[in-house]
Scaffold this motif. Structure first.
Motif, short mmCIF file in Angstrom:
data_model
loop_
_atom_site.label_atom_id
_atom_site.label_comp_id
_atom_site.label_asym_id
_atom_site.label_seq_id
_atom_site.Cartn_x
_atom_site.Cartn_y
_atom_site.Cartn_z
N LEU A 1 -4.46 10.37 -8.76
CA LEU A 1 -3.04 10.35 -8.41
C LEU A 1 -2.57 8.90 -8.21
O LEU A 1 -1.54 8.49 -8.74
CB LEU A 1 -2.82 11.16 -7.13
CG LEU A 1 -1.37 11.36 -6.69
CD1 LEU A 1 -0.66 12.32 -7.65
CD2 LEU A 1 -1.29 11.91 -5.27
N LEU A 2 -3.36 8.11 -7.46
CA LEU A 2 -2.96 6.73 -7.15
C LEU A 2 -2.94 5.86 -8.40
O LEU A 2 -2.16 4.92 -8.50
CB LEU A 2 -3.89 6.11 -6.10
CG LEU A 2 -3.84 6.73 -4.69
CD1 LEU A 2 -4.67 5.92 -3.72
CD2 LEU A 2 -2.40 6.85 -4.18
N SER A 3 -3.84 6.19 -9.36
CA SER A 3 -3.86 5.35 -10.55
C SER A 3 -2.93 5.88 -11.64
O SER A 3 -2.90 5.37 -12.76
CB SER A 3 -5.30 5.24 -11.08
OG SER A 3 -5.76 6.52 -11.41
N GLY A 4 -2.19 6.93 -11.31
CA GLY A 4 -1.18 7.43 -12.25
C GLY A 4 -1.73 8.23 -13.41
O GLY A 4 -1.03 8.48 -14.38
N GLN A 5 -3.00 8.65 -13.30
CA GLN A 5 -3.58 9.47 -14.39
C GLN A 5 -3.21 10.93 -14.20
O GLN A 5 -2.85 11.34 -13.10
CB GLN A 5 -5.11 9.41 -14.34
CG GLN A 5 -5.73 8.07 -14.57
CD GLN A 5 -7.22 8.14 -14.30
OE1 GLN A 5 -7.89 9.07 -14.67
NE2 GLN A 5 -7.73 7.12 -13.62
N ALA A 6 -3.41 11.71 -15.29
CA ALA A 6 -3.31 13.15 -15.15
C ALA A 6 -4.51 13.59 -14.32
O ALA A 6 -5.59 13.00 -14.43
CB ALA A 6 -3.35 13.82 -16.51
N ILE A 7 -4.33 14.60 -13.46
CA ILE A 7 -5.42 15.04 -12.60
C ILE A 7 -6.38 15.90 -13.42
O ILE A 7 -5.98 16.89 -14.02
CB ILE A 7 -4.91 15.88 -11.41
CG1 ILE A 7 -3.72 15.19 -10.72
CG2 ILE A 7 -6.03 16.19 -10.43
CD1 ILE A 7 -4.02 13.91 -10.00
N ALA A 8 -7.63 15.51 -13.47
CA ALA A 8 -8.62 16.30 -14.20
C ALA A 8 -9.83 16.53 -13.29
O ALA A 8 -10.63 15.62 -13.08
CB ALA A 8 -9.04 15.59 -15.48
N ARG B 1 0.83 -1.20 0.00
CA ARG B 1 0.00 0.00 0.00
C ARG B 1 0.87 1.26 0.00
O ARG B 1 1.94 1.28 0.60
CB ARG B 1 -0.90 -0.01 1.24
CG ARG B 1 -1.96 -1.08 1.16
CD ARG B 1 -2.87 -1.03 2.34
NE ARG B 1 -2.16 -1.30 3.59
CZ ARG B 1 -2.70 -1.12 4.80
NH1 ARG B 1 -3.95 -0.67 4.91
NH2 ARG B 1 -2.02 -1.38 5.89
N LEU B 2 0.38 2.29 -0.69
CA LEU B 2 1.13 3.55 -0.72
C LEU B 2 1.04 4.22 0.63
O LEU B 2 0.02 4.14 1.32
CB LEU B 2 0.55 4.47 -1.79
CG LEU B 2 0.82 4.06 -3.24
CD1 LEU B 2 0.09 5.00 -4.17
CD2 LEU B 2 2.31 4.09 -3.54
N LYS B 3 2.13 4.87 1.01
CA LYS B 3 2.14 5.55 2.30
C LYS B 3 1.78 7.02 2.13
O LYS B 3 2.38 7.72 1.31
CB LYS B 3 3.53 5.44 2.92
CG LYS B 3 3.71 4.19 3.74
CD LYS B 3 4.89 4.37 4.67
CE LYS B 3 4.89 3.30 5.74
NZ LYS B 3 6.01 3.47 6.66
#
Lengths: 246, 180
Positions: free
Chosen positions: B164-171, B5-7
């Motif tokens: 952010l968690l899925s690595g997409q550009a933030i829209a 899991r990401l911290k």
């Protein structure tokens, strides 16, 4: 082709009449070009530079550039959006624009244009200038912290109301809005809420007293729809959440 | 295999914890979030020492020496640093004191305030020293993402974290961005 002259704006044909500016023609054709110091009821001022467009590949303010047949105008490009964002960011850091504490929030043109150009953060170093609030008038308050020097109140008071209540004093970074009385207080003038000058401020600088939160935050003009859809707050009547008293 | 899991770490500097309340407003979505992230130092965990983190969410501006220390530590230990809310972005309401000298502010509260007995400006060494001005956090460290709002809504935070968690550009949609 018909005899009516036209130019292209982001690829769309925009007809115009002789003497119109790029901004006026675009507005009439229903195409939004972001702007702050421009108000269709007044002579263009060309000072805020938010309406910067590329006319035949040269940067020009759309509000002061005369439309000419065959012009190629670009507005919604990433390059121009970035420049506009920078201008908005500079306007924000130059004054004290504390949206959460401003009763104009949600119906503020400065804020709405910043949303439109995609400004997320002010980016630059804040000036935090020390500026006064003038609540001396019984019906209106001027918060100089929020003034962006568009001079619309100056123009409205001078050209429409014939009262000449506002002026800009100083030059360059020292330039600031003043009230034209010996005391500098709005309460000492003949300012009235029925004045055009009371209806044109694109920010929360000139406010009507006693009705700040009549329309709750979240239900205001730009809370749900962007300014290119809704239009300028100064152009919409009271009944639609605008500033215009009809 | 279970993915690590990401911290995530969070802190509130010169803020009102409103942005943290908005994070808690995720309600049942917090269960989804808990499966994907692990909270490190945060007012929600009470962990005192910040570990190496993937994402740091910072609420509030910088108004005292401790804020500066915490912020610099967050920048050093978080791969991605996010400014959340008006105070982190432009100083917000706490920065309204910037129009006055620090001395004027302290005297207004502690010397001229109403109902004071033995009025004095607090000087206990345990109280972090106030800075002359309140600063947005981008004036102190580099920020990777800015999320405006006072506070940003839970929906805004949810969209942001998910993308952010899925690595997409933030829209973010129009209604997810507001300054108030």
């Amino acid at each position: 082709m018909s005899g009516e002259p036209s130019f292209t704006l982001d690829g769309q044909q925009i007809p115009f009449q002789e003497g119109q500016t790029v901004m006026q023609a675009a507005l009439e054709a229903g195409v939004y070009i972001p702007h702050l110091c421009f108000n269709p009821e007044f002579t263009p001022h060309g000072s805020c530079r938010v309406c910067l467009v590329k006319v035949n590949n040269r940067m020009q303010a759309a509000c002061t550039t005369p439309a000419a047949g065959g012009q190629t105008v670009q507005s919604e490009t990433e390059e121009l959006r970035e420049i506009r964002r920078g201008i908005l960011q500079m306007l924000f850091v130059e004054g004290n624009h504390v949206c959460p504490a401003c009763e104009k929030s949600g119906a503020c043109q400065l804020q709405a244009v910043a949303y439109y150009v995609g400004m997320l953060a002010p980016h630059f170093k804040h000036f935090y200038p020390r500026r006064p609030v003038d609540a001396s008038h019984p019906d209106a308050v001027i918060d100089f912290n929020r003034c962006i020097m568009c001079e619309l109140c100056v123009r409205a008071s001078r050209d429409v109301d014939g009262k000449n209540i506002f002026a800009v004093e100083g030059r360059g970074i020292q330039a600031h809005l003043v009230v034209n009385t010996p005391s500098g207080q709005l309460g000492a003038t003949g300012f009235s809420l029925h004045d055009k000058a009371a209806q044109v401020c694109p920010t929360g600088s000139i406010l009507t007293k006693h009705r700040g939160y009549d329309i709750p935050i979240g239900q205001r003009l730009y809370d749900r729809k962007p300014i290119n859809v809704v239009g300028d707050v100064a152009q919409l009547p009271d009944s639609q959440g605008g500033r215009r008293h009809d | 295999m279970i993915e690590p899991r990401l911290k995530i770490a969070t802190c509130s500097l010169a803020g009102c914890f409103g942005c943290h309340m908005s994070l808690l407003d995720l309600d049942e979505r917090l269960f989804d979030l808990a499966e994907r992230v692990e909270l490190d130092r945060s007012p929600l965990t009470d962990i005192k020492e910040l570990g190496e983190c993937d994402v740091g969410l910072v609420e509030g501006g910088v108004c005292n020496a401790e804020n500066v220390h915490t912020l610099i530590e967050f920048r050093a230990r978080c791969k991605i640093l996010v400014a959340i809310g008006a105070c982190a972005l432009n100083g917000g309401v706490p920065a309204m004191r910037n129009q006055y000298d620090l001395k004027e502010c302290l005297e207004e509260s502690y010397v001229r305030g109403m109902g004071l007995v033995n009025a004095q400006i607090p000087s206990d060494p345990e109280i972090p020293l106030l800075l002359n001005k309140v600063h947005p956090i981008h004036e102190v460290v580099k920020i990777d993402y800015s999320l405006p709002g006072c506070p940003p809504s839970a929906d805004t935070i949810w969209t942001f974290i998910n993308e952010l968690l899925s690595g997409q550009a933030i829209a973010l949609s129009y209604r997810q961005i507001h300054y108030d």
